[in-house]
Design a protein around this motif. Structure first.
Motif, short mmCIF file in Angstrom:
data_model
loop_
_atom_site.label_atom_id
_atom_site.label_comp_id
_atom_site.label_asym_id
_atom_site.label_seq_id
_atom_site.Cartn_x
_atom_site.Cartn_y
_atom_site.Cartn_z
N ARG A 1 0.82 -1.22 0.00
CA ARG A 1 0.00 0.00 0.00
C ARG A 1 0.85 1.27 0.00
O ARG A 1 0.35 2.37 -0.19
N GLY B 1 -11.24 -6.69 -3.47
CA GLY B 1 -12.70 -6.63 -3.56
C GLY B 1 -13.26 -8.03 -3.70
O GLY B 1 -12.50 -9.01 -3.68
N GLU C 1 -9.21 -10.80 -0.45
CA GLU C 1 -10.51 -10.15 -0.70
C GLU C 1 -10.51 -8.70 -0.20
O GLU C 1 -11.07 -7.82 -0.85
N ARG C 2 -9.84 -8.48 0.93
CA ARG C 2 -9.77 -7.10 1.45
C ARG C 2 -9.12 -6.17 0.44
O ARG C 2 -9.54 -5.05 0.26
N LEU C 3 -8.06 -6.68 -0.25
CA LEU C 3 -7.37 -5.75 -1.13
C LEU C 3 -7.96 -5.68 -2.53
O LEU C 3 -7.95 -4.63 -3.16
N GLU D 1 -9.10 -14.17 2.94
CA GLU D 1 -9.79 -12.94 3.39
C GLU D 1 -8.92 -11.72 3.10
O GLU D 1 -9.43 -10.67 2.69
N ALA D 2 -7.62 -11.85 3.30
CA ALA D 2 -6.72 -10.71 3.04
C ALA D 2 -6.70 -10.38 1.55
O ALA D 2 -6.64 -9.21 1.16
N SER E 1 -3.96 -15.05 3.87
CA SER E 1 -5.29 -15.69 3.90
C SER E 1 -6.10 -15.25 2.68
O SER E 1 -5.78 -14.24 2.04
N GLY F 1 -12.69 -3.03 -2.71
CA GLY F 1 -11.39 -3.46 -2.21
C GLY F 1 -10.60 -2.27 -1.72
O GLY F 1 -10.83 -1.14 -2.15
N GLU F 2 -9.64 -2.54 -0.79
CA GLU F 2 -8.83 -1.44 -0.29
C GLU F 2 -7.76 -1.01 -1.28
O GLU F 2 -7.22 0.07 -1.21
N VAL G 1 -0.20 -12.58 0.48
CA VAL G 1 -1.12 -12.46 1.61
C VAL G 1 -1.05 -13.75 2.43
O VAL G 1 -0.50 -14.76 1.99
N ASP H 1 1.11 -7.82 9.00
CA ASP H 1 -0.29 -7.43 8.88
C ASP H 1 -0.51 -6.39 7.79
O ASP H 1 -1.32 -5.47 7.94
#
Ligand code: TXA
Ligand code: MG
Length: 367
Positions: free
Chosen positions: A54, A89, A85-87, A82-83, A80, A117-118, A78, A149
């Motif tokens: 980021r 979307g 998906e966080r980035l 989930e991670a 996981s 997504g972030e 990443v 993290d």
């Protein structure tokens, strides 16, 4: 950027070690990543050069340290699904099934970046509307990413144009003094970079953009329709979908010739070339598929002989050793290299021959 003191964090054996819980060295490395530092770390494929995906300033330092072309996007690592998906979307059903089937492991999935997504720095994706994500299986990598993290952008930790590093020592050779630290977790297991795939939005088929440790057969066996098995087809068509495949990679300093054919003919051809080279004053090496003694005997005219595998069929062993052998040839100032080729039409042979062909810059001899 050269002249930085590069820290070395050595992580002792981890497999099955119950005490491997967040050792102090990994916490320090994770803090360096969070602070915008460049940290090289082991994965099961090759060593990666990590930065917070980021953080644009940190990501820019990766390109400088490696001497990497700016239009070649990076893989985000990443710990996981989930991670991921966080980035990126929401993840499509087929992509999710791929992740569930092959993560953690040597499979990189190119995802369309969707609203919600972030996101990561545009320097990571080189401006593409997609982002390549991978969850490595190496326990040190997973622990480091979880501790940091943050999503970790990481290309292979070599100077551009050099073979990917499979040990921490290779990383130090290329990037010592140019990055903040190296996590040493021993030799990489697979030895070749991950398989890069994308799911074709219209057909749902899985397209292999770069062959690697997860084979087309493994994808098919897990129930995924595979569209094109060879990234070099696209390269030939002049429209690479994985921008990195268009660059000359992994080239040793000497000229490398890959020789294909029946084993006895291949051996005879290479021996004849070695004799000619000796007269011309070349420093020669052979990458062979034979036990050490046998290979050394057959190629006694060569300065260096590398027994990549005991048996021709053992492409996994050869993959593990390939890049280290190419680096040793450079260190020994070898000017002419010969490699016994293998069947590059299926399995791991596809990835192995893809890398060997690139290293040879097109010099393939069929005898
Ligand atoms: O095994 C690996 O993949 C290693 C370890 C460190 O994880 N990493 C690696 O990274 O090989 P690198 O940068 O050497 O190769 C990344 C490849 C390049 O061919 C690049 O073009 C492709 O992935 N790539 C990255 N983002 C992409 C995207 N959005 N679309 C298509 N290809 C992408
Ligand atoms: Mg690379």
């Amino acid at each position: 950027m050269s002249g930085i003191r590069t820290k070395l964090w050595r992580i002792e054996p981890i497999d099955g070690d119950a005490d491997f819980t967040r050792p102090a060295q990994l916490r320090e490395a994770a803090a360096a990543l969070r602070a915008g530092g460049l940290v090289a770390f082991p994965t099961e494929t090759v060593y990666g050069l990590g930065a917070d995906a980021r953080n644009t300033a940190a990501v820019e330092r990766i390109f400088v340290a490696k001497g990497r072309p700016a239009d070649n996007p990076l893989i985000v690592h990443v710990a996981s699904i989930e991670a991921a998906e966080r980035l990126a979307g929401p993840i499509g059903a087929a992509e999710r099934r791929l992740m569930e089937a092959f993560w953690p492991g040597p499979l990189t999935v190119v995802l369309p970046a969707r609203p919600g997504g972030e996101g990561v720095s545009p320097r990571v994706t080189a401006g593409l509307p997609t982002v390549a994500v991978r969850m490595p299986s190496h326990p040190v990598a997973l622990e480091l990413i979880a501790l940091a993290d943050v999503p970790v952008a990481a290309p292979s930790a070599n100077r551009s144009g050099r073979p990917s590093p499979t040990t921490a020592e290779h990383v130090r050779e290329d990037l010592g003094g140019r990055i903040d630290g190296i996590v040493d977790g021993g030799a990489a297991d697979v030895g070749l970079e991950s398989t890069v795939v994308a799911v074709d939005a219209s057909t749902g088929a899985v397209r292999v953009l770069r062959p690697g440790g997860v084979t087309a057969e493994a994808l098919a066996a897990a129930g995924f329709p595979v569209a094109s098995a060879d990234a070099s087809d696209e390269e030939a068509a002049g429209a690479p979908r994985s921008p990195g495949v268009k660059y000359t990679h992994y080239a040793p300093k000497g000229r490398l010739c890959v020789v294909l054919g029946a084993p006895e003919k291949v051996r005879a051809y290479i021996r004849q070339r070695l004799d000619q080279d000796a007269k011309a004053g070349e420093r020669t090496a052979v990458l062979a598929f034979a036990p050490e003694r046998d290979a050394a005997g057959a190629y006694s005219a060569a300065q260096r002989v590398f027994a990549l595998a005991e048996q021709r069929g053992d492409v996994a062993a050869a993959s593990q050793r390939l890049y280290a052998a190419l680096r040793e040839c450079d260190a020994a100032r070898i000017s002419a290299l010969y490699a016994e080729g293998v069947d590059g039409s299926s399995g791991l042979g596809l990835a192995f021959m893809n890398r060997l062909r690139k290293a040879a810059g097109g010099c393939i001899v069929e005898v």
